[in-house]
Structures are given as C-alpha cells and as structure tokens.
Write a protein that holds these residues in place. Structure first.
Motif, mmCIF file in Angstrom:
data_model
loop_
_atom_site.group_PDB
_atom_site.id
_atom_site.type_symbol
_atom_site.label_atom_id
_atom_site.label_comp_id
_atom_site.label_asym_id
_atom_site.label_seq_id
_atom_site.Cartn_x
_atom_site.Cartn_y
_atom_site.Cartn_z
ATOM 1 N N UNK A 293 0.829 -1.206 0.000
ATOM 2 C CA UNK A 293 0.000 0.000 0.000
ATOM 3 C C UNK A 293 0.866 1.259 0.000
ATOM 4 N N UNK A 294 1.931 1.231 0.791
ATOM 5 C CA UNK A 294 2.842 2.379 0.825
ATOM 6 C C UNK A 294 3.476 2.586 -0.545
ATOM 7 N N UNK A 295 3.914 1.493 -1.168
ATOM 8 C CA UNK A 295 4.519 1.598 -2.486
ATOM 9 C C UNK A 295 3.533 2.116 -3.515
ATOM 10 N N UNK A 296 2.298 1.661 -3.451
ATOM 11 C CA UNK A 296 1.268 2.154 -4.375
ATOM 12 C C UNK A 296 1.089 3.655 -4.232
ATOM 13 N N UNK A 297 1.206 4.145 -2.993
ATOM 14 C CA UNK A 297 1.079 5.578 -2.767
ATOM 15 C C UNK A 297 2.215 6.380 -3.370
ATOM 16 N N UNK A 298 3.350 5.714 -3.592
ATOM 17 C CA UNK A 298 4.516 6.396 -4.172
ATOM 18 C C UNK A 298 4.537 6.334 -5.691
ATOM 19 N N UNK B 254 3.081 7.185 -9.175
ATOM 20 C CA UNK B 254 2.132 8.170 -9.701
ATOM 21 C C UNK B 254 1.296 7.679 -10.880
ATOM 22 N N UNK B 255 1.679 6.570 -11.498
ATOM 23 C CA UNK B 255 1.015 6.143 -12.726
ATOM 24 C C UNK B 255 -0.238 5.317 -12.443
ATOM 25 N N UNK B 256 -1.086 5.222 -13.441
ATOM 26 C CA UNK B 256 -2.356 4.509 -13.305
ATOM 27 C C UNK B 256 -2.189 3.000 -13.391
ATOM 28 N N UNK B 257 -1.234 2.551 -14.194
ATOM 29 C CA UNK B 257 -1.063 1.115 -14.424
ATOM 30 C C UNK B 257 0.020 0.536 -13.525
ATOM 31 N N UNK B 258 -0.292 -0.619 -12.952
ATOM 32 C CA UNK B 258 0.570 -1.254 -11.954
ATOM 33 C C UNK B 258 0.927 -2.662 -12.414
ATOM 34 N N UNK B 259 2.153 -3.075 -12.119
ATOM 35 C CA UNK B 259 2.562 -4.448 -12.375
ATOM 36 C C UNK B 259 3.042 -5.079 -11.079
ATOM 37 N N UNK B 260 2.693 -6.340 -10.894
ATOM 38 C CA UNK B 260 3.169 -7.095 -9.733
ATOM 39 C C UNK B 260 4.545 -7.656 -10.086
ATOM 40 N N UNK B 261 5.553 -7.206 -9.367
ATOM 41 C CA UNK B 261 6.949 -7.549 -9.686
ATOM 42 C C UNK B 261 7.779 -7.409 -8.419
ATOM 43 N N UNK C 119 -5.643 0.910 -11.965
ATOM 44 C CA UNK C 119 -6.170 1.381 -10.684
ATOM 45 C C UNK C 119 -7.654 1.727 -10.753
ATOM 46 N N UNK C 120 -8.134 2.117 -11.937
ATOM 47 C CA UNK C 120 -9.524 2.546 -12.060
ATOM 48 C C UNK C 120 -10.486 1.385 -12.287
ATOM 49 N N UNK D 51 5.338 -2.359 -8.943
ATOM 50 C CA UNK D 51 6.082 -1.283 -9.592
ATOM 51 C C UNK D 51 5.151 -0.601 -10.579
ATOM 52 N N UNK D 52 5.583 0.527 -11.079
ATOM 53 C CA UNK D 52 4.858 1.160 -12.173
ATOM 54 C C UNK D 52 5.005 0.314 -13.427
ATOM 55 N N UNK D 53 3.895 0.091 -14.131
ATOM 56 C CA UNK D 53 3.962 -0.708 -15.362
ATOM 57 C C UNK D 53 4.763 0.012 -16.441
ATOM 58 N N UNK D 54 4.922 1.336 -16.320
ATOM 59 C CA UNK D 54 5.685 2.093 -17.301
ATOM 60 C C UNK D 54 7.195 1.966 -17.074
#
Length: 338
Positions: free
Chosen positions: A16-21, A23-30, A156-157, A182-185
C-alpha cells in the motif's frame, strides 16, 4: 518449494505504501530476490523451472505456475467457487433418478426433483496468469539477483483492481516467497544502489571484456566494451575498473590518483571524467550522478566528434598533472611522468 508464507488476507501495508509512491495509473506485480546457488541446487525453485543451468544473467522464461503448488496456483489454473454465507439460503432443486415402485427392472425409472436450502455461490473462472522469471544479475560469486513478475497490467480505475492485485500478489508470493509492485511504465527492480568497482591491471583487455560482458544482465555489447577500453588504452591508464550498481554496469580507467574516466554500458550515451572526489562520486548510481553540479565532473555525450573532445580533455588534464602526452593522427601517444 521454499518454506515461505503462503498468502495474504489483504494487500500488505508495504505494498500500500509503495502504491502511494507510484504516480502512474497502471501497476505491475513484480519483485526481486537474491537467491543463492545452493537454494537452486536444493530444488527450492524447481516448480517454476529454475535450476543451475538457468543461472545465467539475461536468461528469462514464462510459465503458468503448477496447480499443485498451492491454493492460489490451483485457483489460477482451475478457478474456484466461494460460498456466500453472508447471504440467506435459497431453495434449489436437485434431480435424481429413482426406480418406479422400487423395481426399475419392471417399472423403469422416474426423475424426481428434491428441494434443498443452500447457500449462494460465486463461481470464479481461472485467471491463468503467467509468471515471468528473469535472471537479472550475478550479485556475487554465489548469489544471483532474480526478478519475478506477473504478466498482467492492473488498472487502478478498474472495479476489480484490489481483488485482482491481491490475487496476483498471492500467486507471486506462493511461488517465489516474495511480492511487490512497480509502475507498469518502468518495471525495473534495483538490487544494488551503490556502485562497486572491480580493479584490473592494464595490459589484458580480453579479460576485462569477458568480465564485463559475462557478469551482468543481457544487452552489454562486447564490441562496445572493447572499443571503449581501446580508447582508454591510448592514454596508458594505471588500472581499469569494472563497476556494478543497481541495474547498471560501468567500465572505467584510472590515469592518475585524481583522474578517472568511465562509462555506463547500459545506457552507452556518455563518458564521465572525474577528478579529486572520484572515489565517492563514481560509486553513486547514474540517477544521482545526473543531479550533481557539472563542476564536479565532465560528461562527454556521444555525439559527433566526442572521441576528439575526450582526447583534448585528457591531454589537458594529464599535462596539468605533469604527464606529457603526444597525440598523433590516430590518437596514438607516448606518456612520460615527470
């Protein structure tokens, strides 16, 4: 398989803390993990195809984790049902064939509907997520930096973002003993944040090329390594360096106690020339170097004529240190220290 925590009931606080850091909309589990050769030999990762033969930086592969690994891996392949005890029961009919008057051979069979009170069930189809394994780097003689990821991008949406993300985190955790986002980008994982140098004496370029090309992630071109070393060789360095830091790899050369040149092989877009404070500055990752005042070092971008710019700078810096340099047409020179 390793004896690690099997699943999370909710998204971990660290995630959750990492998600808060991010900024992008797309997330990858890594997530990355340091794994010893002994762990691999002991078979802790055989279920995902990781054996000693694959412990080569740059090796990567995908697979759907075997269903028998655990609950989440089984659900990933086969789906599952959830009994909704939070909802009231409802009447459902179950159909059964029974013999007419107790004698099917004489009277045949009859189908009857038998009512029962049952709970509602949610049927979930299999996710069929794939696991990607990448041998990213050899951290030391017996340890490897390995990156594990799920081949899915999470928006995220999306209404199911939390549920899908939790499932993917659990799938990664169950199979590898680690999980993260991590950010998917920019799906990179850094194992080492500080640059560490290995020193080589001058005179054996082949050994340095082999070391640089063989101890890092894929993508390091041996010919580029040799070209840079041959360029350094023109100025008769006292010693050579090979550096590892984060996801980066450097090669460099020391020409005097306060004069060092090196290049990031991963990006390959510039040479750095450092002076009195080079021992501290050269150990910093590229992201930090680019934020430093340019008065602390010279950065020669690989645009047209960059080799000549480097030669002129080196001639000037060596002469200031009492080292006479003669550069000919092909940048050949003779070096004499006063």
């Amino acid at each position: 398989m390793g004896n690690w925590k099997k699943s999370f009931r909710a998204i971990p606080r660290s995630v959750e803390v990492k998600l808060g850091e991010i900024p992008t909309q797309n997330i990858q589990v890594l997530a990355g993990k340091r794994i010893t050769a002994r762990d691999v030999r002991d078979g802790e990762y055989l279920h995902i195809g990781l054996d000693e033969n694959k412990l080569i930086p740059g090796t990567q592969w995908d697979l759907i984790p075997p269903a028998e690994v655990g609950l989440i891996s089984g659900r990933n392949q086969e789906g599952w049902e959830t009994i909704r005890k939070d909802l009231p029961k409802y009447k459902k009919y179950f159909y059964q064939d029974i013999p007419i008057y107790g004698d099917a051979s004489r009277n045949g069979w009859a189908t009857v509907a038998i009512p029962r009170e049952v709970y509602h069930k949610d049927s979930m189809p299999p996710y069929l997520f794939q696991l990607n394994i990448s041998i990213q780097e050899k951290v030391d003689e017996n340890t490897y930096g390995i990156v594990f990821s799920i081949d899915q991008i999470f928006d995220r949406e999306s209404a199911s973002f939390n549920a899908d993300l939790l499932f993917a985190l659990n799938l990664l955790q169950e199979n590898t003993g680690t999980a993260g986002v991590v950010s998917a980008e920019n799906p990179e994982f850094v194992f080492t944040s500080v640059l560490n140098w290995t020193v080589f004496p001058p005179g054996d370029l082949g050994r340095i090329v082999a070391a640089a090309a063989g101890s890092r992630i894929a993508g390091i071109d041996p010919e580029t390594v040799r070209e840079r070393l041959e360029l350094f060789e023109q100025f008769k360095p006292l010693e050579y360096f090979q550096g590892l830091g984060g996801n980066d790899q450097y090669i460099g050369a020391k020409f005097a106690e306060d004069l060092v040149a090196f290049e990031n092989l991963r990006y390959g877009n510039a040479l750095y020339v450092m002076y009195a404070n080079w021992e501290d500055l050269s150990r910093r990752p590229r992201s930090e170097l680019l934020k430093l005042p340019h008065s602390e070092f010279d950065r020669i971008v690989h645009s047209a004529g960059w080799e000549q710019k480097f030669a002129v700078l080196m001639q000037q810096e060596l002469q200031e240190r009492g080292i006479r340099v003669r550069i000919g047409r092909h940048m050949r020179h003779r070096r004499t220290d006063r």
